[in-house]
Structure formats: C-alpha cells, structure tokens
Design a protein around this motif. Structure first.
Motif, PDB file in Angstrom:
ATOM      1  N   VAL A  38       0.875  -1.172   0.000  1.00  0.00           N
ATOM      2  CA  VAL A  38       0.000   0.000   0.000  1.00  0.00           C
ATOM      3  C   VAL A  38       0.909   1.217   0.000  1.00  0.00           C
ATOM      4  O   VAL A  38       1.646   1.451   0.957  1.00  0.00           O
ATOM      5  CB  VAL A  38      -0.936   0.019   1.227  1.00  0.00           C
ATOM      6  N   GLY A  39       0.856   1.968  -1.089  1.00  0.00           N
ATOM      7  CA  GLY A  39       1.749   3.105  -1.215  1.00  0.00           C
ATOM      8  C   GLY A  39       1.072   4.443  -1.071  1.00  0.00           C
ATOM      9  O   GLY A  39       1.682   5.409  -0.650  1.00  0.00           O
ATOM     10  N   CYS A  40      -0.204   4.521  -1.410  1.00  0.00           N
ATOM     11  CA  CYS A  40      -0.828   5.844  -1.446  1.00  0.00           C
ATOM     12  C   CYS A  40      -2.213   5.901  -0.821  1.00  0.00           C
ATOM     13  O   CYS A  40      -2.670   6.963  -0.447  1.00  0.00           O
ATOM     14  CB  CYS A  40      -0.899   6.343  -2.885  1.00  0.00           C
ATOM     15  N   ASP A  41      -2.897   4.775  -0.720  1.00  0.00           N
ATOM     16  CA  ASP A  41      -4.278   4.714  -0.225  1.00  0.00           C
ATOM     17  C   ASP A  41      -5.259   5.527  -1.061  1.00  0.00           C
ATOM     18  O   ASP A  41      -6.357   5.831  -0.601  1.00  0.00           O
ATOM     19  CB  ASP A  41      -4.369   5.176   1.239  1.00  0.00           C
ATOM     20  N   THR A  42      -4.890   5.906  -2.266  1.00  0.00           N
ATOM     21  CA  THR A  42      -5.782   6.700  -3.118  1.00  0.00           C
ATOM     22  C   THR A  42      -5.922   6.115  -4.518  1.00  0.00           C
ATOM     23  O   THR A  42      -6.423   6.784  -5.408  1.00  0.00           O
ATOM     24  CB  THR A  42      -5.282   8.156  -3.234  1.00  0.00           C
ATOM     25  N   SER A  43      -5.446   4.936  -4.740  1.00  0.00           N
ATOM     26  CA  SER A  43      -5.483   4.213  -6.014  1.00  0.00           C
ATOM     27  C   SER A  43      -4.623   4.841  -7.102  1.00  0.00           C
ATOM     28  O   SER A  43      -4.817   4.572  -8.273  1.00  0.00           O
ATOM     29  CB  SER A  43      -6.914   4.009  -6.514  1.00  0.00           C
ATOM     30  N   GLN A  44      -3.670   5.657  -6.730  1.00  0.00           N
ATOM     31  CA  GLN A  44      -2.819   6.322  -7.712  1.00  0.00           C
ATOM     32  C   GLN A  44      -1.560   5.535  -8.073  1.00  0.00           C
ATOM     33  O   GLN A  44      -1.079   5.636  -9.188  1.00  0.00           O
ATOM     34  CB  GLN A  44      -2.398   7.708  -7.197  1.00  0.00           C
ATOM     35  N   CYS A  45      -1.016   4.760  -7.126  1.00  0.00           N
ATOM     36  CA  CYS A  45       0.311   4.179  -7.358  1.00  0.00           C
ATOM     37  C   CYS A  45       0.300   2.765  -7.924  1.00  0.00           C
ATOM     38  O   CYS A  45       1.265   2.350  -8.555  1.00  0.00           O
ATOM     39  CB  CYS A  45       1.138   4.231  -6.075  1.00  0.00           C
ATOM     40  N   GLY A  46      -0.739   1.976  -7.672  1.00  0.00           N
ATOM     41  CA  GLY A  46      -0.816   0.623  -8.210  1.00  0.00           C
ATOM     42  C   GLY A  46      -0.057  -0.431  -7.430  1.00  0.00           C
ATOM     43  O   GLY A  46      -0.061  -1.599  -7.808  1.00  0.00           O
ATOM     44  N   ALA A  47       0.595  -0.058  -6.325  1.00  0.00           N
ATOM     45  CA  ALA A  47       1.362  -1.028  -5.548  1.00  0.00           C
ATOM     46  C   ALA A  47       0.484  -2.128  -4.956  1.00  0.00           C
ATOM     47  O   ALA A  47       0.959  -3.220  -4.668  1.00  0.00           O
ATOM     48  CB  ALA A  47       2.131  -0.323  -4.433  1.00  0.00           C
ATOM     49  N   CYS A  48      -0.797  -1.849  -4.798  1.00  0.00           N
ATOM     50  CA  CYS A  48      -1.722  -2.798  -4.171  1.00  0.00           C
ATOM     51  C   CYS A  48      -2.471  -3.657  -5.195  1.00  0.00           C
ATOM     52  O   CYS A  48      -3.432  -4.349  -4.833  1.00  0.00           O
ATOM     53  CB  CYS A  48      -2.719  -2.040  -3.305  1.00  0.00           C
ATOM     54  N   THR A  49      -2.038  -3.666  -6.432  1.00  0.00           N
ATOM     55  CA  THR A  49      -2.746  -4.389  -7.489  1.00  0.00           C
ATOM     56  C   THR A  49      -2.789  -5.889  -7.215  1.00  0.00           C
ATOM     57  O   THR A  49      -1.768  -6.516  -6.917  1.00  0.00           O
ATOM     58  CB  THR A  49      -2.091  -4.116  -8.855  1.00  0.00           C
ATOM     59  N   VAL A  50      -3.992  -6.444  -7.320  1.00  0.00           N
ATOM     60  CA  VAL A  50      -4.232  -7.885  -7.221  1.00  0.00           C
ATOM     61  C   VAL A  50      -5.220  -8.252  -8.331  1.00  0.00           C
ATOM     62  O   VAL A  50      -5.699  -7.382  -9.047  1.00  0.00           O
ATOM     63  CB  VAL A  50      -4.803  -8.290  -5.835  1.00  0.00           C
ATOM     64  N   HIS A  51      -5.517  -9.520  -8.449  1.00  0.00           N
ATOM     65  CA  HIS A  51      -6.547  -9.970  -9.382  1.00  0.00           C
ATOM     66  C   HIS A  51      -7.758 -10.407  -8.558  1.00  0.00           C
ATOM     67  O   HIS A  51      -7.617 -11.176  -7.608  1.00  0.00           O
ATOM     68  CB  HIS A  51      -6.066 -11.140 -10.235  1.00  0.00           C
ATOM     69  N   LEU A  52      -8.912  -9.915  -8.921  1.00  0.00           N
ATOM     70  CA  LEU A  52     -10.168 -10.294  -8.285  1.00  0.00           C
ATOM     71  C   LEU A  52     -11.065 -10.852  -9.374  1.00  0.00           C
ATOM     72  O   LEU A  52     -11.401 -10.143 -10.329  1.00  0.00           O
ATOM     73  CB  LEU A  52     -10.821  -9.087  -7.598  1.00  0.00           C
ATOM     74  N   ASP A  53     -11.402 -12.118  -9.231  1.00  0.00           N
ATOM     75  CA  ASP A  53     -12.206 -12.812 -10.241  1.00  0.00           C
ATOM     76  C   ASP A  53     -11.614 -12.635 -11.634  1.00  0.00           C
ATOM     77  O   ASP A  53     -12.323 -12.398 -12.616  1.00  0.00           O
ATOM     78  CB  ASP A  53     -13.663 -12.341 -10.193  1.00  0.00           C
ATOM     79  N   GLY A  54     -10.284 -12.730 -11.710  1.00  0.00           N
ATOM     80  CA  GLY A  54      -9.582 -12.680 -12.981  1.00  0.00           C
ATOM     81  C   GLY A  54      -9.344 -11.290 -13.542  1.00  0.00           C
ATOM     82  O   GLY A  54      -8.770 -11.154 -14.619  1.00  0.00           O
ATOM     83  N   LYS A  55      -9.749 -10.263 -12.815  1.00  0.00           N
ATOM     84  CA  LYS A  55      -9.559  -8.892 -13.295  1.00  0.00           C
ATOM     85  C   LYS A  55      -8.589  -8.150 -12.393  1.00  0.00           C
ATOM     86  O   LYS A  55      -8.608  -8.305 -11.168  1.00  0.00           O
ATOM     87  CB  LYS A  55     -10.895  -8.154 -13.322  1.00  0.00           C
ATOM     88  N   GLN A  56      -7.772  -7.324 -12.993  1.00  0.00           N
ATOM     89  CA  GLN A  56      -6.821  -6.494 -12.266  1.00  0.00           C
ATOM     90  C   GLN A  56      -7.572  -5.411 -11.491  1.00  0.00           C
ATOM     91  O   GLN A  56      -8.366  -4.674 -12.069  1.00  0.00           O
ATOM     92  CB  GLN A  56      -5.876  -5.858 -13.290  1.00  0.00           C
ATOM     93  N   VAL A  57      -7.338  -5.326 -10.176  1.00  0.00           N
ATOM     94  CA  VAL A  57      -7.954  -4.280  -9.357  1.00  0.00           C
ATOM     95  C   VAL A  57      -6.918  -3.724  -8.388  1.00  0.00           C
ATOM     96  O   VAL A  57      -5.965  -4.405  -8.026  1.00  0.00           O
ATOM     97  CB  VAL A  57      -9.181  -4.785  -8.555  1.00  0.00           C
ATOM     98  N   LYS A  58      -7.141  -2.504  -7.989  1.00  0.00           N
ATOM     99  CA  LYS A  58      -6.326  -1.891  -6.936  1.00  0.00           C
ATOM    100  C   LYS A  58      -7.033  -2.183  -5.623  1.00  0.00           C
ATOM    101  O   LYS A  58      -8.135  -1.695  -5.375  1.00  0.00           O
ATOM    102  CB  LYS A  58      -6.142  -0.408  -7.205  1.00  0.00           C
ATOM    103  N   SER A  59      -6.422  -3.007  -4.796  1.00  0.00           N
ATOM    104  CA  SER A  59      -7.097  -3.518  -3.605  1.00  0.00           C
ATOM    105  C   SER A  59      -7.357  -2.454  -2.547  1.00  0.00           C
ATOM    106  O   SER A  59      -8.121  -2.692  -1.614  1.00  0.00           O
ATOM    107  CB  SER A  59      -6.310  -4.685  -3.007  1.00  0.00           C
ATOM    108  N   CYS A  60      -6.777  -1.264  -2.704  1.00  0.00           N
ATOM    109  CA  CYS A  60      -7.073  -0.185  -1.759  1.00  0.00           C
ATOM    110  C   CYS A  60      -8.366   0.529  -2.125  1.00  0.00           C
ATOM    111  O   CYS A  60      -8.775   1.459  -1.431  1.00  0.00           O
ATOM    112  CB  CYS A  60      -5.907   0.805  -1.670  1.00  0.00           C
ATOM    113  N   THR A  61      -9.023   0.097  -3.196  1.00  0.00           N
ATOM    114  CA  THR A  61     -10.290   0.716  -3.601  1.00  0.00           C
ATOM    115  C   THR A  61     -11.463  -0.260  -3.507  1.00  0.00           C
ATOM    116  O   THR A  61     -12.570   0.079  -3.915  1.00  0.00           O
ATOM    117  CB  THR A  61     -10.219   1.250  -5.049  1.00  0.00           C
ATOM    118  N   VAL A  62     -11.218  -1.454  -2.977  1.00  0.00           N
ATOM    119  CA  VAL A  62     -12.253  -2.482  -2.879  1.00  0.00           C
ATOM    120  C   VAL A  62     -12.432  -2.848  -1.412  1.00  0.00           C
ATOM    121  O   VAL A  62     -11.444  -3.116  -0.716  1.00  0.00           O
ATOM    122  CB  VAL A  62     -11.845  -3.748  -3.682  1.00  0.00           C
ATOM    123  N   PHE A  63     -13.660  -2.844  -0.942  1.00  0.00           N
ATOM    124  CA  PHE A  63     -13.926  -3.304   0.417  1.00  0.00           C
ATOM    125  C   PHE A  63     -13.864  -4.821   0.445  1.00  0.00           C
ATOM    126  O   PHE A  63     -14.303  -5.498  -0.504  1.00  0.00           O
ATOM    127  CB  PHE A  63     -15.291  -2.828   0.906  1.00  0.00           C
TER     128      PHE A  63
END
Length: 161
Positions: A38-63
């Motif tokens: 977690v680099g920014c907590d605002t979805s700007q940096c992409g450090a938190c990127t994971v795959h959710l149901d096969g799609k790329q998501v920024k995990s700091c923007t998903v509950f």
C-alpha cells in the motif's frame, strides 16, 4: 462486523471484518499476505494491485465485503506450484525490472493481467497498460523489457537505458 469468505491464492479463507475494511488491509493484516503493498491509499500508485475474479484491481479501492465470494490472486500466488518463480517473475529478475522492489508486486500483477489479455503486446501497449502503476526507481525501461521477454519476444535489440 461481517463474516467474509473468499478464495485467496487457491485457498478458502473466512474472517470477521468491519464493513470499512479494505481488501488490501484484509490481505495484509487479516491474512498476513504482505506482498500486496500500500503506497498511497488513493489508487494512484498501483502497488496494491491484485486480481479479483480474474480482473486487475487496486485492492485499496475495494472493500473486503465486496470481494466476498470472490477469487483473489496476490503476488504470493504467482509462483509456480513447485515454488519456483513464474515466467513473468523470472523475467523481472533476469532483466532487472526492479530496484527497491516496492512497486514490483503491483507491476507483476498488472503485467500478468495484460499478458492474459494480450499474450504478445507491443512496447507501446505494455507502457500504456502500466500507466496506473508508479515506479520511482527504474524509469520503467527494464520493467517493459521484462514484460516483453515474459511474452516470449526477443528483447535483445532493445537498447539499455
């Protein structure tokens, strides 16, 4: 509090979470999967990127509750079954696509999503896809080279920067 069950890196997990718990916190604090940064907590940096149901998501923007029932893949789930580095991870190592390493998990996850959609991307397509991931160390050149190499393309003619 809500009970959340999801599959993470092929294993079913269940935890009690507050409704405001982000997926990034669920992974890092609830499951001790600290490779998701977690680099920014605002979805700007992409450090938190994971795959959710096969799609790329920024995990700091998903509950976490919104990911309930989902299939999550993190950087810890990228290695081969025998524990060796995946082709993409090996390419990052071989082509020095990392320096400090902070952005690397997010870059690998974003690159993996690209290669699943487009197995032979151009240099321009790689650069465009990675625009949502910030690296402060590498200048992106070797990251792009690593992604192209992982796709099986010859990177011998790409000049070093």
């Amino acid at each position: 509090m809500a009970k959340v069950t999801m599959t993470v890196n092929g294993k079913s997990v269940t935890r009690e979470v507050e409704g405001r718990t982000l997926l990034s916190a669920f992974l890092r604090e609830g499951l001790n999967l600290t490779g998701t940064h977690v680099g920014c907590d605002t979805s700007q940096c992409g450090a938190c990127t994971v795959h959710l149901d096969g799609k790329q998501v920024k995990s700091c923007t998903v509950f976490a509750v919104d990911a309930a029932g989902g299939d999550v893949r993190t950087i810890e789930g990228m290695a081969n079954k025998d524990g060796t580095l995946s082709r993409l991870q090996q390419a990052f190592q071989d082509h020095h696509g990392l320096q400090c390493g902070f952005c690397t998990p997010g870059m690998v996850m974003a690159a993996a999503a690209l290669l699943e959609q487009n197995p032979k991307p151009t240099e321009s397509e790689v650069r465009h896809h990675l625009e949502g991931n910030i690296c402060r160390c590498t200048g992106y050149h070797n990251i792009v080279k690593a992604v192209l190499a992982a796709s099986g393309q010859d990177v011998g003619q790409i000049a070093a920067e």
